[in-house]
Design a protein around this motif. Structure first.
Motif, PDB file in Angstrom:
ATOM      1  N   HIS A 204       0.873  -1.165   0.000  1.00  0.00           N
ATOM      2  CA  HIS A 204       0.000   0.000   0.000  1.00  0.00           C
ATOM      3  C   HIS A 204       0.916   1.223   0.000  1.00  0.00           C
ATOM      4  O   HIS A 204       1.679   1.444   0.944  1.00  0.00           O
ATOM      5  CB  HIS A 204      -0.897   0.007   1.232  1.00  0.00           C
ATOM      6  N   PHE A 205       0.850   2.022  -1.065  1.00  0.00           N
ATOM      7  CA  PHE A 205       1.770   3.135  -1.272  1.00  0.00           C
ATOM      8  C   PHE A 205       0.997   4.443  -1.352  1.00  0.00           C
ATOM      9  O   PHE A 205       0.066   4.565  -2.145  1.00  0.00           O
ATOM     10  CB  PHE A 205       2.570   2.910  -2.558  1.00  0.00           C
ATOM     11  N   GLU A 206       1.366   5.401  -0.517  1.00  0.00           N
ATOM     12  CA  GLU A 206       0.707   6.710  -0.515  1.00  0.00           C
ATOM     13  C   GLU A 206       1.722   7.813  -0.765  1.00  0.00           C
ATOM     14  O   GLU A 206       2.881   7.725  -0.345  1.00  0.00           O
ATOM     15  CB  GLU A 206       0.014   6.975   0.827  1.00  0.00           C
ATOM     16  N   THR A 207       1.258   8.864  -1.426  1.00  0.00           N
ATOM     17  CA  THR A 207       2.030  10.092  -1.592  1.00  0.00           C
ATOM     18  C   THR A 207       1.221  11.216  -0.956  1.00  0.00           C
ATOM     19  O   THR A 207       0.075  11.467  -1.350  1.00  0.00           O
ATOM     20  CB  THR A 207       2.291  10.397  -3.077  1.00  0.00           C
ATOM     21  N   ARG A 208       1.793  11.873   0.032  1.00  0.00           N
ATOM     22  CA  ARG A 208       1.069  12.908   0.772  1.00  0.00           C
ATOM     23  C   ARG A 208       1.826  14.232   0.753  1.00  0.00           C
ATOM     24  O   ARG A 208       3.060  14.251   0.784  1.00  0.00           O
ATOM     25  CB  ARG A 208       0.859  12.480   2.226  1.00  0.00           C
ATOM     26  N   PHE A 209       1.051  15.320   0.714  1.00  0.00           N
ATOM     27  CA  PHE A 209       1.626  16.650   0.882  1.00  0.00           C
ATOM     28  C   PHE A 209       0.921  17.315   2.056  1.00  0.00           C
ATOM     29  O   PHE A 209      -0.272  17.583   1.997  1.00  0.00           O
ATOM     30  CB  PHE A 209       1.461  17.504  -0.379  1.00  0.00           C
ATOM     31  N   MET A 210       1.648  17.513   3.143  1.00  0.00           N
ATOM     32  CA  MET A 210       1.129  18.133   4.363  1.00  0.00           C
ATOM     33  C   MET A 210      -0.205  17.503   4.784  1.00  0.00           C
ATOM     34  O   MET A 210      -1.165  18.192   5.119  1.00  0.00           O
ATOM     35  CB  MET A 210       0.994  19.649   4.183  1.00  0.00           C
ATOM     36  N   GLY A 211      -0.248  16.179   4.724  1.00  0.00           N
ATOM     37  CA  GLY A 211      -1.423  15.445   5.167  1.00  0.00           C
ATOM     38  C   GLY A 211      -2.417  15.115   4.082  1.00  0.00           C
ATOM     39  O   GLY A 211      -3.241  14.210   4.259  1.00  0.00           O
ATOM     40  N   TYR A 212      -2.376  15.812   2.957  1.00  0.00           N
ATOM     41  CA  TYR A 212      -3.297  15.538   1.851  1.00  0.00           C
ATOM     42  C   TYR A 212      -2.798  14.310   1.085  1.00  0.00           C
ATOM     43  O   TYR A 212      -1.671  14.311   0.571  1.00  0.00           O
ATOM     44  CB  TYR A 212      -3.378  16.736   0.904  1.00  0.00           C
ATOM     45  N   ALA A 213      -3.632  13.276   1.015  1.00  0.00           N
ATOM     46  CA  ALA A 213      -3.260  12.049   0.312  1.00  0.00           C
ATOM     47  C   ALA A 213      -3.481  12.249  -1.184  1.00  0.00           C
ATOM     48  O   ALA A 213      -4.593  12.115  -1.700  1.00  0.00           O
ATOM     49  CB  ALA A 213      -4.083  10.873   0.825  1.00  0.00           C
ATOM     50  N   ILE A 214      -2.406  12.573  -1.884  1.00  0.00           N
ATOM     51  CA  ILE A 214      -2.449  12.791  -3.334  1.00  0.00           C
ATOM     52  C   ILE A 214      -2.603  11.448  -4.039  1.00  0.00           C
ATOM     53  O   ILE A 214      -2.045  10.441  -3.606  1.00  0.00           O
ATOM     54  CB  ILE A 214      -1.146  13.458  -3.806  1.00  0.00           C
ATOM     55  N   ASN A 215      -3.350  11.427  -5.111  1.00  0.00           N
ATOM     56  CA  ASN A 215      -3.418  10.221  -5.931  1.00  0.00           C
ATOM     57  C   ASN A 215      -2.020   9.932  -6.473  1.00  0.00           C
ATOM     58  O   ASN A 215      -1.471  10.726  -7.244  1.00  0.00           O
ATOM     59  CB  ASN A 215      -4.396  10.436  -7.093  1.00  0.00           C
ATOM     60  N   PRO A 216      -1.400   8.814  -6.102  1.00  0.00           N
ATOM     61  CA  PRO A 216      -0.048   8.531  -6.595  1.00  0.00           C
ATOM     62  C   PRO A 216       0.053   8.503  -8.120  1.00  0.00           C
ATOM     63  O   PRO A 216       1.105   8.786  -8.684  1.00  0.00           O
ATOM     64  CB  PRO A 216       0.262   7.151  -5.998  1.00  0.00           C
ATOM     65  N   ALA A 217      -1.063   8.170  -8.775  1.00  0.00           N
ATOM     66  CA  ALA A 217      -1.063   8.140 -10.241  1.00  0.00           C
ATOM     67  C   ALA A 217      -1.043   9.538 -10.849  1.00  0.00           C
ATOM     68  O   ALA A 217      -0.914   9.686 -12.066  1.00  0.00           O
ATOM     69  CB  ALA A 217      -2.282   7.367 -10.756  1.00  0.00           C
ATOM     70  N   ALA A 218      -1.163  10.565 -10.014  1.00  0.00           N
ATOM     71  CA  ALA A 218      -0.986  11.931 -10.503  1.00  0.00           C
ATOM     72  C   ALA A 218       0.491  12.263 -10.628  1.00  0.00           C
ATOM     73  O   ALA A 218       0.876  13.162 -11.375  1.00  0.00           O
ATOM     74  CB  ALA A 218      -1.668  12.922  -9.564  1.00  0.00           C
TER      75      ALA A 218
END
Length: 312
Positions: A204-218
Motif C-alpha cells: 500500500h503506497f501513498e504520496t502525501r503533501f502536508m497530510g493531503y493524500a495525493i493520488n499517486p497516479a498523478a
C-alpha cells in the motif's frame, strides 16, 4: 655581617653603580608580565577568530549538503500519519519529483479512490509484490515513523522528503530502517508482506503533501515505471485526480471505476431526485466534507433538486 659578606655586597653595589642601575630600579621580571599577558591575549583572540571562521565554514558546508531543516520539524515526532495543521497547507504548491525511484516494479492491483464495498476512500495505490520482496525509498529523505497498525497499515514506514512530500509504505513484513534514518532514493527500506488489514501480499503506497493524500497516479506512471513530468502541481481542488496515460491492462479490473473523478472533466453537478450529498461525493471520488467545503456549505445545509454543486 662578617667581613667577607660585606666585601661581596660592596662589590655588587659598585657594579650596579657602574652600569647606571640602583637598588630602587630593580623589579622582579615574571614570565607573566603585562607584555607577556598581552601577547597571550592576542594569540587567544586570533585562535578564537580562526575557530569562528572554521565553524562558519563548516555550517556553510552542512547547508550545501543537508536538505532544508524546516522540512524535518513540523509534526516530526508525531505518531499520526497526518501531523499537519489544515491552516498551514497552501492552496497550491509546485513539487519537484525528479530523483525518484519506483518503490516496487509491480503493476497496480487496486487504485486510489472511493471504495463502495467498504464505504471509504482508499488513499493510496496497492502495488503487486510477492511476500518479502524488497521495498525501496521513492525519494531521498528521512524516516519519520515506523509503526504497526493492526486494523490498518500493519507494519508501515513514513518517509519525509526535501521536496515536501511524505510517502507511506504499508503491510510490510519487516522494516529495514528506523526513525530518523536518512535514506536515498532506491535504498531498501522494508520487506513487503500482508500485515494488518490485508487479504494478500501487496504494497500500500501513498504520496502525501502536508497530510493531503495525493493520488499517486498523478505523480507516477506505474505502467512505464516513471514520473509523468519533472514537477507535480499540488492543488487542493485536483489532488485526487490521476494522470492516467497507461494501457488499461496495467490497472485493476473491477466492477467500479475509482478514477471516475479523474476521467471526468465535469466541474459541476445538478442535484437530481434521490441524490444525497454523500452519494454525489462518492460518485466523483470526493468525501462529503470536501464537497461541502468546495460549495461553502455547513454540516446542517441540505441540498435540493435542481441545485448546482461545484465539483472543483
Amino acid at each position: 655581617m662578617n667581613f667577607t659578606k660585606k666585601i661581596a655586597a660592596l662589590t655588587i653595589l659598585a657594579a650596579m653603580a657602574a652600569s647606571g642601575l640602583s637598588a630602587q630600579t630593580i623589579k622582579t621580571k615574571s614570565p607573566h608580565s603585562d607584555a607577556h599577558k598581552q601577547l597571550l591575549a592576542n594569540q587567544a583572540k586570533s585562535k578564537d577568530q580562526i575557530r569562528l571562521v572554521e565553524k562558519n565554514t563548516f555550517i556553510d558546508l552542512i547547508d550545501d549538503i543537508e536538505p532544508e531543516p524546516d522540512i524535518f520539524t513540523e509534526g516530526w515526532n508525531s505518531k499520526a500519519v497526518n501531523p499537519f495543521k489544515e491552516a498551514d497547507v497552501p492552496d497550491t504548491k509546485l513539487i519537484d519529483v525528479t530523483g525518484y525511484f519506483m518503490p516496487v516494479p509491480g503493476k497496480v492491483n487496486s487504485n486510489y479512490g472511493y471504495r463502495a464495498k467498504f464505504g471509504r476512500m482508499h488513499k493510496g495505490i496497492d502495488l503487486h509484490i510477492k511476500s518479502n520482496d524488497t521495498i525501496y525509498a521513492a525519494f531521498d529523505g528521512k524516516v519519520r515513523l515506523t509503526s504497526y497498525q493492526a486494523r490498518g497499515f500493519g507494519n508501515y514506514i513514513i518517509l519525509r522528503h526535501p521536496n515536501g512530500l511524505e510517502t507511506v509504505y504499508g503491510h510490510l513484513n519487516k522494516s529495514l530502517v528506523k526513525a530518523d534514518d536518512v535514506v536515498k532514493a532506491g535504498d531498501p527500506i522494508g520487506l513487503g508482506g500482508s500485515t494488518g488489514r490485508s487479504t494478500g501480499p501487496h504494497l500500500h503506497f501513498e504520496t502525501r503533501f502536508m497530510g493531503y493524500a495525493i493520488n499517486p497516479a498523478a505523480i507516477f506512471d506505474f505502467a512505464n515505471q516513471t514520473t509523468h513530468t519533472d514537477t507535480y502541481l499540488f492543488d487542493k481542488k485536483t489532488y485526487t485526480k490521476a494522470r492516467n496515460y497507461a494501457p488499461a491492462g496495467h490497472y485493476a479490473n473491477s466492477g467500479e471505476n475509482p478514477y471516475r473523478a479523474a476521467d471526468s472533466e465535469a466541474e459541476s453537478y445538478t442535484v437530481k431526485k434521490g441524490d444525497t450529498l454523500a452519494s454525489i461525493a462518492k460518485s466523483y471520488g470526493l468525501s462529503a466534507t470536501s464537497l461541502r467545503k468546495i460549495n461553502g456549505m455547513s454540516n446542517s445545509d441540505m441540498i435540493k433538486v435542481g441545485q448546482v454543486l461545484k465539483l472543483k
